[in-house]
Design a protein around this motif. Structure first.
Motif, mmCIF file in Angstrom:
data_model
loop_
_atom_site.group_PDB
_atom_site.id
_atom_site.type_symbol
_atom_site.label_atom_id
_atom_site.label_comp_id
_atom_site.label_asym_id
_atom_site.label_seq_id
_atom_site.Cartn_x
_atom_site.Cartn_y
_atom_site.Cartn_z
ATOM 1 N N LEU A 1 -22.450 -18.794 1.033
ATOM 2 C CA LEU A 1 -23.142 -19.875 0.344
ATOM 3 C C LEU A 1 -23.358 -19.502 -1.109
ATOM 4 C CD1 LEU A 1 -25.720 -20.409 3.178
ATOM 5 C CD2 LEU A 1 -23.940 -22.044 2.528
ATOM 6 N N LYS A 2 -23.484 -18.198 -1.372
ATOM 7 C CA LYS A 2 -23.729 -17.773 -2.753
ATOM 8 C C LYS A 2 -22.426 -17.818 -3.544
ATOM 9 C CE LYS A 2 -23.694 -13.006 -1.025
ATOM 10 N NZ LYS A 2 -24.558 -11.911 -0.619
ATOM 11 N N GLU A 3 -22.577 -18.074 -4.829
ATOM 12 C CA GLU A 3 -21.396 -18.193 -5.676
ATOM 13 C C GLU A 3 -21.020 -16.809 -6.155
ATOM 14 O OE1 GLU A 3 -22.343 -21.289 -8.571
ATOM 15 O OE2 GLU A 3 -21.128 -22.553 -7.277
ATOM 16 N N SER B 1 -15.541 0.954 7.542
ATOM 17 C CA SER B 1 -15.137 -0.032 6.535
ATOM 18 C C SER B 1 -16.300 -0.969 6.268
ATOM 19 C CB SER B 1 -13.938 -0.838 7.048
ATOM 20 O OG SER B 1 -13.485 -1.705 6.026
ATOM 21 N N SER B 2 -16.526 -1.294 4.995
ATOM 22 C CA SER B 2 -17.597 -2.239 4.671
ATOM 23 C C SER B 2 -17.367 -2.842 3.295
ATOM 24 C CB SER B 2 -18.960 -1.515 4.708
ATOM 25 O OG SER B 2 -20.017 -2.464 4.634
ATOM 26 N N SER B 3 -18.230 -3.782 2.931
ATOM 27 C CA SER B 3 -18.285 -4.438 1.606
ATOM 28 C C SER B 3 -17.333 -5.615 1.433
ATOM 29 C CB SER B 3 -18.088 -3.449 0.453
ATOM 30 O OG SER B 3 -19.149 -2.516 0.451
ATOM 31 N N ALA B 4 -16.353 -5.761 2.321
ATOM 32 C CA ALA B 4 -15.487 -6.940 2.310
ATOM 33 C C ALA B 4 -14.874 -7.037 3.698
ATOM 34 C CB ALA B 4 -14.395 -6.799 1.243
ATOM 35 N N ALA B 5 -14.368 -8.227 4.028
ATOM 36 C CA ALA B 5 -13.859 -8.440 5.391
ATOM 37 C C ALA B 5 -12.625 -7.588 5.662
ATOM 38 C CB ALA B 5 -13.535 -9.915 5.570
ATOM 39 N N LEU B 6 -12.642 -6.898 6.784
ATOM 40 C CA LEU B 6 -11.509 -6.048 7.172
ATOM 41 C C LEU B 6 -10.572 -6.871 8.052
ATOM 42 C CD1 LEU B 6 -10.323 -3.117 7.229
ATOM 43 C CD2 LEU B 6 -11.556 -2.814 9.381
ATOM 44 N N ILE C 1 -14.882 1.638 12.423
ATOM 45 C CA ILE C 1 -16.184 1.000 12.555
ATOM 46 C C ILE C 1 -16.383 0.061 11.381
ATOM 47 C CG2 ILE C 1 -18.695 1.464 12.641
ATOM 48 C CD1 ILE C 1 -17.054 2.573 15.041
ATOM 49 N N GLU C 2 -16.348 -1.255 11.633
ATOM 50 C CA GLU C 2 -16.618 -2.186 10.530
ATOM 51 C C GLU C 2 -18.120 -2.465 10.474
ATOM 52 O OE1 GLU C 2 -14.517 -5.934 10.120
ATOM 53 O OE2 GLU C 2 -15.511 -6.269 8.199
ATOM 54 N N ALA C 3 -18.671 -2.361 9.255
ATOM 55 C CA ALA C 3 -20.098 -2.591 9.040
ATOM 56 C C ALA C 3 -20.284 -3.648 7.959
ATOM 57 C CB ALA C 3 -20.775 -1.290 8.641
ATOM 58 N N TYR C 4 -21.491 -4.174 7.884
ATOM 59 C CA TYR C 4 -21.829 -5.250 6.937
ATOM 60 C C TYR C 4 -22.966 -4.727 6.057
ATOM 61 C CZ TYR C 4 -24.007 -9.920 5.928
ATOM 62 O OH TYR C 4 -24.563 -11.034 5.372
ATOM 63 N N GLY C 5 -22.754 -4.749 4.751
ATOM 64 C CA GLY C 5 -23.763 -4.187 3.854
ATOM 65 C C GLY C 5 -24.052 -5.099 2.689
ATOM 66 N N MET C 6 -25.118 -4.811 1.979
ATOM 67 C CA MET C 6 -25.539 -5.620 0.842
ATOM 68 C C MET C 6 -26.525 -4.797 0.008
ATOM 69 S SD MET C 6 -27.579 -9.178 1.237
ATOM 70 C CE MET C 6 -27.804 -10.350 -0.080
ATOM 71 N N GLY D 1 -11.932 -7.272 -3.709
ATOM 72 C CA GLY D 1 -11.719 -5.942 -3.131
ATOM 73 C C GLY D 1 -13.006 -5.148 -3.037
ATOM 74 N N GLY D 2 -14.160 -5.836 -2.824
ATOM 75 C CA GLY D 2 -15.444 -5.128 -2.720
ATOM 76 C C GLY D 2 -16.242 -5.217 -4.015
ATOM 77 N N GLU D 3 -15.551 -5.431 -5.147
ATOM 78 C CA GLU D 3 -16.274 -5.597 -6.419
ATOM 79 C C GLU D 3 -16.746 -7.043 -6.492
ATOM 80 O OE1 GLU D 3 -14.745 -2.796 -10.008
ATOM 81 O OE2 GLU D 3 -13.202 -3.836 -8.897
#
Ligand code: AMP
Length: 615
Positions: free
Chosen positions: A403-405, A281-286, A303-308, A410-412
């Motif tokens: 901090l960013k606006e 799971s990634s792209s938003a908090a699970l 497996i929760e991951a953090y992506g950008m 849902g990931g978008e």
């Protein structure tokens, strides 16, 4: 390393191994994939595309989008665009890149065509034969070819992919990612997930987003495994795909995981006979409850991951067992180095909250043509992520805020400033402030406060409709609140943070289309009529009732025609706004059915209208 070099190697060592699968298609092997990429790269050269040219791509999700990305990046710079964009958005993206050509599915009736046409951008039509192996296509049209076909592999520092990312201004920033960045990220993901040639990923993520492109597709190919390229997340088909393709893993956003769980009870046999090794799971908090329910239902680690985007996706990941997964954290640095900085750019110790920053081979070296953004984002070699977090004593990262606006629907990702601008383009709007509101199904949803000009009037409905004419439907505020002034924070600046709470705005779990598309055949006469109007307007096959009109290439002009035809055929007045709110056959059918019920009109199974109105 570059993407085509990886394919070349695998094409040589295991030419018959399967690389790509897709529903209803025969698999594509590495040998054929390698040859297709080389052939397409040469065709692009003959069409006049050079290595440094940016080629915009508008395609539905599926194996052709995967092979187009691999082929275009082998010859030039690939810029996949969300097919749900409206004309104004395409106009911005195509000129901002700027695109040398637009590659578009010949079956797609998208506003991107007119925009490219009026901007003098050559259009390259992409067609495929469904009886061919998944992902093979041919190209036609494009600029006149004066570039000699050279099919040399790109250098690792050549840019392979550019994606726009929402920034601190309404103008999105362009993130360039080199072959080296992408290959590094794919390798990091492969290492974190211990991927091997035996692994097969079921890809349900859109391939215009970094998560699908790198976490699902490139990591699989880099490991010599395979990916199943679906049309996107389709709740009704998910378990059929699980049974048919027997993937060893899938990666998705939390909203999709929840949709999977909502159907799991009916598919226990598929789940128990499956070969999933883990779920990512990634792209938003699970939410922790979703993680626990997934692990219980599937009996595999989540497996929760953090992506950008700027990191070519993965920054941190929880490890596979027997190493420790810590729910509520996004795991440890899994590729780049991770640190936490204070406002002055000083490194903070563990357990102290600050801005998460990264550096490593997968991280972009800077936004394109944007020195101001680069000065703000890079500090002493670290890229500030705009996310707030804290590292624990074991190096596990907890994300605490932003901090960013940006609104993470849902990931978008949506820039509130872009929505402010769209609202303020309405003549009656003096000021607008868009903000994130909690949403039980999507995590976050778009809402806005608006100040109307003196002596002018406008309704919430009209405003939302107005925004929907200019921006993709997922950016249209779900709620617009009228106020006499814009709420300000303690420093006198407009304050988006905490606004939803102050105004008491939140949304329940009613299903709404996001990255998700559902393919279900029409189930009622009204749905059949709507599906046939859709098919005629879009010159397509009959859609699934949960397919999103705007992701299928519809725009506001086509939406206007759609509601006009609904009015003519069913004698019921459906507003354009209802369509923006319900851009699916199922959603619109319920609006139509409510309207018909109010007038006591029935639609019979032969699609004729029984006009026996009650008196
Ligand atoms: P994108 O560029 O679309 O991949 O979005 C990147 C942003 O998504 C990050 O900066 C975070 O704000 C957010 N994000 C990604 N993964 C997670 C996660 N596991 N938990 C919370 N937020 C996340």
């Amino acid at each position: 390393m570059s993407i085509p070099q990886n394919l070349e190697e695998r094409g040589r060592s295991a030419p018959e191994a399967h690389a790509l699968y897709a529903p209803g298609r025969t698999p594509l092997d590495y040998g054929t994939l390698k040859a297709h990429v080389v052939r397409t790269a040469a065709s692009l050269r003959r069409l006049g595309i050079a290595r440094d040219d940016i080629v915009a791509v508008v395609l539905p999700n599926g194996p052709e989008m995967a092979t187009t990305f691999l082929s275009v990046s082998a010859a030039a710079i690939c810029a996949p665009l969300n097919p749900a964009y409206q004309a104004d958005e395409f106009a911005f993206y195509l000129s901002d890149l700027p695109a040398k050509a637009l590659v578009i599915a010949s079956s797609l009736d998208s506003p991107a065509r007119d925009v490219a046409g009026s901007g003098g951008i050559p259009i390259v039509e992409l067609t495929w034969d469904p009886s061919d192996p998944a992902g093979l296509f041919s190209l036609e049209g494009g600029p006149a070819g004066d570039v000699e076909p050279d099919i040399q592999a790109p250098h690792q520092n050549d840019i392979a992919l550019v994606l726009h990312t929402s920034g601190t201004t309404s103008r999105p920033k362009i993130v360039p990612l080199t072959h080296a960045n992408l290959c590094a990220s794919a390798r990091h993901i492969g290492a974190a997930l211990e991927l091997t040639p035996a692994d097969r990923c079921l890809n349900v993520m859109p391939l215009f987003h970094i998560h699908g492109l790198v976490a699902a597709l490139l990591s699989s190919l880099q490991a010599g495994g395979s990916a199943v390229c679906t049309p996107g997340f389709v709740g009704a088909s998910f378990f059929d795909w699980l049974a048919e393709f027997r993937p060893t893993w899938y990666t998705a956003v939390p909203t999709m995981h929840r949709a999977v769980l909502s159907r799991a009870a009916a598919h226990s046999a598929t789940i128990s006979s499956g070969v999933l090794r883990f779920i990512r799971s990634s792209s938003a908090a699970l939410p922790r409850a979703t993680l626990e329910e997934l692990e219980k239902t599937f009996g595999v680690p989540v497996i929760e991951a953090y992506g950008m985007t700027e990191a070519a996706h993965q920054m941190a990941s929880n490890p596979l067992p027997p190493r420790l997964r810590k729910p509520g954290t996004v795991g440890r640095a899994a590729g780049p180095e991770i640190t936490v900085l204070d406002a002055d750019g000083r490194t903070l110790p563990a357990r102290v909250r600050g801005e998460i920053a990264i550096q490593g081979p997968n991280v972009t070296s800077g936004y394109l043509r944007n020195p101001k953004a680069n000065t703000a984002a890079f500090t002493g070699g670290w890229l500030r992520t705009g996310d707030e977090g804290v590292l624990d004593d074991d190096g596990y990262l907890v994300i605490l805020g932003r901090l960013k606006e940006l609104i993470n629907r849902g990931g978008e990702k949506i820039s509130p400033l872009e929505v402010d601008e769209a609202l303020m383009a309405h003549p009656a709007v003096e000021q607008a402030l868009t903000f994130s509101a909690p949403d039980a199904s999507l995590g976050e949803e778009v809402a806005a406060v608006v100040v109307v000009r003196r002596d002018m009037e406008v309704t919430e409905r009209k405003l939302r409709e107005f925004v929907g004419l200019h921006l993709a439907h997922f950016k249209v505020p779900r709620r617009v609140i009228f106020a006499s002034s814009i709420p300000l924070g303690p420093t006198g600046k407009p304050q988006r943070t905490g606004l939803a709470e102050r105004l008491g705005i939140s949304f329940d779990a009613s299903p709404r289309p996001t990255f998700i598309v559902e393919h279900v055949a029409p189930r009622s006469p009204v749905e059949e009529i709507l599906a046939s109007i859709w098919a005629t307007l879009m010159r397509s096959d009959s859609p699934g009732v949960n397919e999103n009109f705007f992701y299928a290439g519809g725009d506001s002009a086509l939406a206007t025609q759609f509601v006009a035809r609904v009015r003519d055929t069913l004698s019921v007045d459906v507003s354009l706004l209802s369509f923006f709110d319900n851009p699916t056959v199922a959603g619109l059918a319920s609006v139509v059915e409510d309207a018909l019920a109010a007038e006591c009109i029935a639609v019979t199974p032969d699609n004729s209208i029984d006009g026996s109105t009650g008196s």
